[in-house]
Design a protein around this motif. Structure first.
Motif, PDB file in Angstrom:
ATOM      1  N   LEU A   1       0.831  -1.197   0.000  1.00  0.00           N
ATOM      2  CA  LEU A   1       0.000   0.000   0.000  1.00  0.00           C
ATOM      3  C   LEU A   1       0.870   1.254   0.000  1.00  0.00           C
ATOM      4  O   LEU A   1       1.820   1.358   0.775  1.00  0.00           O
ATOM      5  CB  LEU A   1      -0.901   0.040   1.233  1.00  0.00           C
ATOM      6  CG  LEU A   1      -1.763  -1.201   1.527  1.00  0.00           C
ATOM      7  CD1 LEU A   1      -2.509  -1.008   2.838  1.00  0.00           C
ATOM      8  CD2 LEU A   1      -2.731  -1.465   0.381  1.00  0.00           C
ATOM      9  N   TYR A   2       0.518   2.202  -0.864  1.00  0.00           N
ATOM     10  CA  TYR A   2       1.165   3.517  -0.820  1.00  0.00           C
ATOM     11  C   TYR A   2       0.144   4.563  -1.233  1.00  0.00           C
ATOM     12  O   TYR A   2      -0.300   4.581  -2.383  1.00  0.00           O
ATOM     13  CB  TYR A   2       2.390   3.563  -1.742  1.00  0.00           C
ATOM     14  CG  TYR A   2       3.140   4.877  -1.627  1.00  0.00           C
ATOM     15  CD1 TYR A   2       3.882   5.166  -0.481  1.00  0.00           C
ATOM     16  CD2 TYR A   2       3.060   5.833  -2.633  1.00  0.00           C
ATOM     17  CE1 TYR A   2       4.555   6.370  -0.359  1.00  0.00           C
ATOM     18  CE2 TYR A   2       3.729   7.041  -2.520  1.00  0.00           C
ATOM     19  CZ  TYR A   2       4.480   7.301  -1.378  1.00  0.00           C
ATOM     20  OH  TYR A   2       5.140   8.507  -1.247  1.00  0.00           O
ATOM     21  N   ASN A   3      -0.258   5.384  -0.267  1.00  0.00           N
ATOM     22  CA  ASN A   3      -1.260   6.437  -0.497  1.00  0.00           C
ATOM     23  C   ASN A   3      -2.512   5.865  -1.159  1.00  0.00           C
ATOM     24  O   ASN A   3      -2.992   6.369  -2.184  1.00  0.00           O
ATOM     25  CB  ASN A   3      -0.667   7.547  -1.372  1.00  0.00           C
ATOM     26  CG  ASN A   3       0.451   8.301  -0.670  1.00  0.00           C
ATOM     27  OD1 ASN A   3       0.626   8.199   0.546  1.00  0.00           O
ATOM     28  ND2 ASN A   3       1.221   9.061  -1.428  1.00  0.00           N
ATOM     29  N   SER A   4      -3.055   4.820  -0.558  1.00  0.00           N
ATOM     30  CA  SER A   4      -4.203   4.123  -1.153  1.00  0.00           C
ATOM     31  C   SER A   4      -5.448   4.192  -0.274  1.00  0.00           C
ATOM     32  O   SER A   4      -6.280   3.288  -0.295  1.00  0.00           O
ATOM     33  CB  SER A   4      -3.826   2.662  -1.416  1.00  0.00           C
ATOM     34  OG  SER A   4      -3.269   2.060  -0.267  1.00  0.00           O
TER      35      SER A   4
ATOM     36  N   GLY B   1       2.523   5.779  -8.224  1.00  0.00           N
ATOM     37  CA  GLY B   1       3.647   6.073  -7.347  1.00  0.00           C
ATOM     38  C   GLY B   1       4.985   5.867  -8.024  1.00  0.00           C
ATOM     39  O   GLY B   1       6.029   6.189  -7.455  1.00  0.00           O
TER      40      GLY B   1
ATOM     41  N   ASN C   1       1.601  -1.453   4.552  1.00  0.00           N
ATOM     42  CA  ASN C   1       1.653  -0.012   4.351  1.00  0.00           C
ATOM     43  C   ASN C   1       3.111   0.424   4.212  1.00  0.00           C
ATOM     44  O   ASN C   1       3.893   0.352   5.164  1.00  0.00           O
ATOM     45  CB  ASN C   1       0.997   0.727   5.516  1.00  0.00           C
ATOM     46  CG  ASN C   1       0.986   2.231   5.296  1.00  0.00           C
ATOM     47  OD1 ASN C   1       1.012   2.694   4.162  1.00  0.00           O
ATOM     48  ND2 ASN C   1       0.949   2.986   6.379  1.00  0.00           N
TER      49      ASN C   1
ATOM     50  N   THR D   1      -3.924   6.121   4.732  1.00  0.00           N
ATOM     51  CA  THR D   1      -3.890   4.680   4.480  1.00  0.00           C
ATOM     52  C   THR D   1      -3.755   3.880   5.773  1.00  0.00           C
ATOM     53  O   THR D   1      -4.416   2.849   5.950  1.00  0.00           O
ATOM     54  CB  THR D   1      -2.728   4.334   3.529  1.00  0.00           C
ATOM     55  OG1 THR D   1      -2.951   4.979   2.271  1.00  0.00           O
ATOM     56  CG2 THR D   1      -2.623   2.841   3.317  1.00  0.00           C
ATOM     57  N   GLU D   2      -2.911   4.334   6.683  1.00  0.00           N
ATOM     58  CA  GLU D   2      -2.674   3.601   7.939  1.00  0.00           C
ATOM     59  C   GLU D   2      -3.973   3.417   8.718  1.00  0.00           C
ATOM     60  O   GLU D   2      -4.322   2.305   9.131  1.00  0.00           O
ATOM     61  CB  GLU D   2      -1.653   4.350   8.794  1.00  0.00           C
ATOM     62  CG  GLU D   2      -1.302   3.673  10.108  1.00  0.00           C
ATOM     63  CD  GLU D   2      -0.067   2.811  10.012  1.00  0.00           C
ATOM     64  OE1 GLU D   2       0.292   2.192  11.029  1.00  0.00           O
ATOM     65  OE2 GLU D   2       0.537   2.725   8.923  1.00  0.00           O
TER      66      GLU D   2
ATOM     67  N   ASN E   1       9.040   4.514   3.902  1.00  0.00           N
ATOM     68  CA  ASN E   1       8.876   4.007   2.551  1.00  0.00           C
ATOM     69  C   ASN E   1      10.139   3.276   2.100  1.00  0.00           C
ATOM     70  O   ASN E   1      11.212   3.869   2.016  1.00  0.00           O
ATOM     71  CB  ASN E   1       8.572   5.159   1.585  1.00  0.00           C
ATOM     72  CG  ASN E   1       8.419   4.688   0.151  1.00  0.00           C
ATOM     73  OD1 ASN E   1       9.303   4.879  -0.668  1.00  0.00           O
ATOM     74  ND2 ASN E   1       7.302   4.051  -0.155  1.00  0.00           N
TER      75      ASN E   1
ATOM     76  N   SER F   1       3.002   5.291   3.654  1.00  0.00           N
ATOM     77  CA  SER F   1       2.045   6.186   2.996  1.00  0.00           C
ATOM     78  C   SER F   1       1.964   7.531   3.716  1.00  0.00           C
ATOM     79  O   SER F   1       2.162   7.620   4.933  1.00  0.00           O
ATOM     80  CB  SER F   1       0.661   5.544   2.965  1.00  0.00           C
ATOM     81  OG  SER F   1       0.668   4.356   2.217  1.00  0.00           O
ATOM     82  N   ARG F   2       1.617   8.584   2.941  1.00  0.00           N
ATOM     83  CA  ARG F   2       1.544   9.935   3.497  1.00  0.00           C
ATOM     84  C   ARG F   2       0.110  10.419   3.663  1.00  0.00           C
ATOM     85  O   ARG F   2      -0.111  11.566   4.050  1.00  0.00           O
ATOM     86  CB  ARG F   2       2.315  10.901   2.597  1.00  0.00           C
ATOM     87  CG  ARG F   2       3.795  10.564   2.499  1.00  0.00           C
ATOM     88  CD  ARG F   2       4.526  11.538   1.591  1.00  0.00           C
ATOM     89  NE  ARG F   2       5.943  11.214   1.494  1.00  0.00           N
ATOM     90  CZ  ARG F   2       6.832  11.892   0.767  1.00  0.00           C
ATOM     91  NH1 ARG F   2       6.410  12.945   0.060  1.00  0.00           N
ATOM     92  NH2 ARG F   2       8.103  11.542   0.730  1.00  0.00           N
ATOM     93  N   ASP F   3      -0.855   9.564   3.336  1.00  0.00           N
ATOM     94  CA  ASP F   3      -2.256   9.953   3.512  1.00  0.00           C
ATOM     95  C   ASP F   3      -2.849   9.148   4.675  1.00  0.00           C
ATOM     96  O   ASP F   3      -2.137   8.767   5.598  1.00  0.00           O
ATOM     97  CB  ASP F   3      -3.037   9.759   2.209  1.00  0.00           C
ATOM     98  CG  ASP F   3      -3.060   8.295   1.758  1.00  0.00           C
ATOM     99  OD1 ASP F   3      -2.440   7.443   2.450  1.00  0.00           O
ATOM    100  OD2 ASP F   3      -3.680   7.995   0.727  1.00  0.00           O
TER     101      ASP F   3
END
Length: 319
Positions: A14-17, A208, A43, A50-51, A73, A46-48
């Motif tokens: 997952l990345y910013n999902s 990404g 994860n 997502t967590e 990341n 991620s920067r949004d």
């Protein structure tokens, strides 16, 4: 493996999902897999949100589900390897988080792997819904892999793949900080197949994978699983030396037979720049190998799992 072992594990980095993960989880939960299904989501810094979304889905999931949160990341391939170490299924599917790998196509990969008794089955897309430069990059990656990865020639490589548990366990043993998963797979087996699947349009966000990350992937593919660049360095050195030797012979003959004046400044500088550029390029390739050897010896981590959470329906329960 006992009777409680799920038949299929699905690993998703997952990345910013945050926007796509709920739909992805819902569609995967609707799949009917004989023998059961588990989800492993990772994860990758991620920067949004997502967590938070992943934690909520894990605790509410009706499927066995494990959530791994990496400390930063590390990259897609590193995150997938972290997920492979957490699987328990007889078969393992890796897929993207952006819904461009339709969850309904998962069953096609599994069916081919079982019917043909393949160690790995790659998705072969009817048409890829990427930007032109991403499609060009994918084609270039596969062309390069034909020469540096010990795979059947012409086999299309994809991150949407089904692995036997044997291959997944062997690949997961890698501790290389710059892994290239397909290269690791073909170091274990060449019993590979393909199946034609759909590729959906991206519904949210952007890829990404920047051009810089694609270049890093190409370097990992070239350097981590092959010595082809070193062999090309040897060939380039031999060709350059041969051309230089022929040039020396030509200069001597012209001087003896035709009394021509010495080569001028322009041709001399051109020769120096050509040879210097070639030397620097070859030193750069050699330096890439040496640098990665150093990072491996210094034990740079492939990934660091900050937190592991299991759903109540997982065999181990919440963790």
């Amino acid at each position: 493996m006992d009777d409680s072992t799920p038949h299929l594990s699905i690993v998703i980095p997952l990345y910013n999902s945050a926007l796509t993960l709920p739909t992805l989880h819902q569609e995967l939960s609707a799949l009917e897999v004989p023998g059961g299904l588990e989800l492993i989501i990772v994860n990758d810094g991620s920067r949004d949100e997502t967590e938070a979304v992943a934690l909520k889905l894990t605790m509410e999931s009706r499927l066995p589900m494990t959530f791994l949160s990496l400390s930063r990341n590390f990259g897609e391939h590193n995150a997938v390897l972290a997920g492979l170490r957490a699987v328990s299924g007889r078969y393992v599917i890796t897929m993207d988080d952006d819904l461009q790998n339709p969850p309904s196509e998962v069953l096609k990969l599994l069916a081919v792997a079982e019917a043909e008794k393949r160690d790995v089955v790659f998705a072969n897309y009817e048409r890829k819904e990427h930007a032109w430069w991403r499609n060009a990059g994918s084609r270039l990656t596969n062309r390069i892999a034909d020469f540096v990865v010990e795979k059947p020639r012409g086999l299309y490589l994809s991150s949407f793949r089904c692995l036997s548990r044997f291959v997944a366990d062997e690949v997961a043993k890698s501790s290389n900080p710059y892994p290239y998963i397909d290269g690791l797979i073909f170091q274990v087996t060449q019993n590979a197949g393909t199946v034609r699947v759909r590729h959906a349009e991206r519904s949210h966000g952007s890829s990404g994978y920047s051009f810089r990350k694609l270049v890093r992937l190409w370097i990992s593919m070239l350097v981590n699983v092959s010595v082809v660049p070193l062999r090309l360095m040897t060939v380039a050195g031999l060709i350059t030396s041969a051309l230089g030797f022929l040039a020396v012979i030509e200069v001597v003959l012209e001087r003896v037979l035709y009394k021509t004046p010495p080569t001028g400044w322009s041709s001399l500088m051109a020769a120096i720049l050509l040879l210097s550029g070639t030397q620097l390029l070859l030193l750069g390739i050699l330096g890439e190998y040496v640098g990665r050897i150093y990072l491996g010896i210094s034990e740079k981590p492939q990934s660091v799992v900050r937190e592991r959470i299991s759903s109540p329906r997982s065999p181990t329960g919440p963790a």
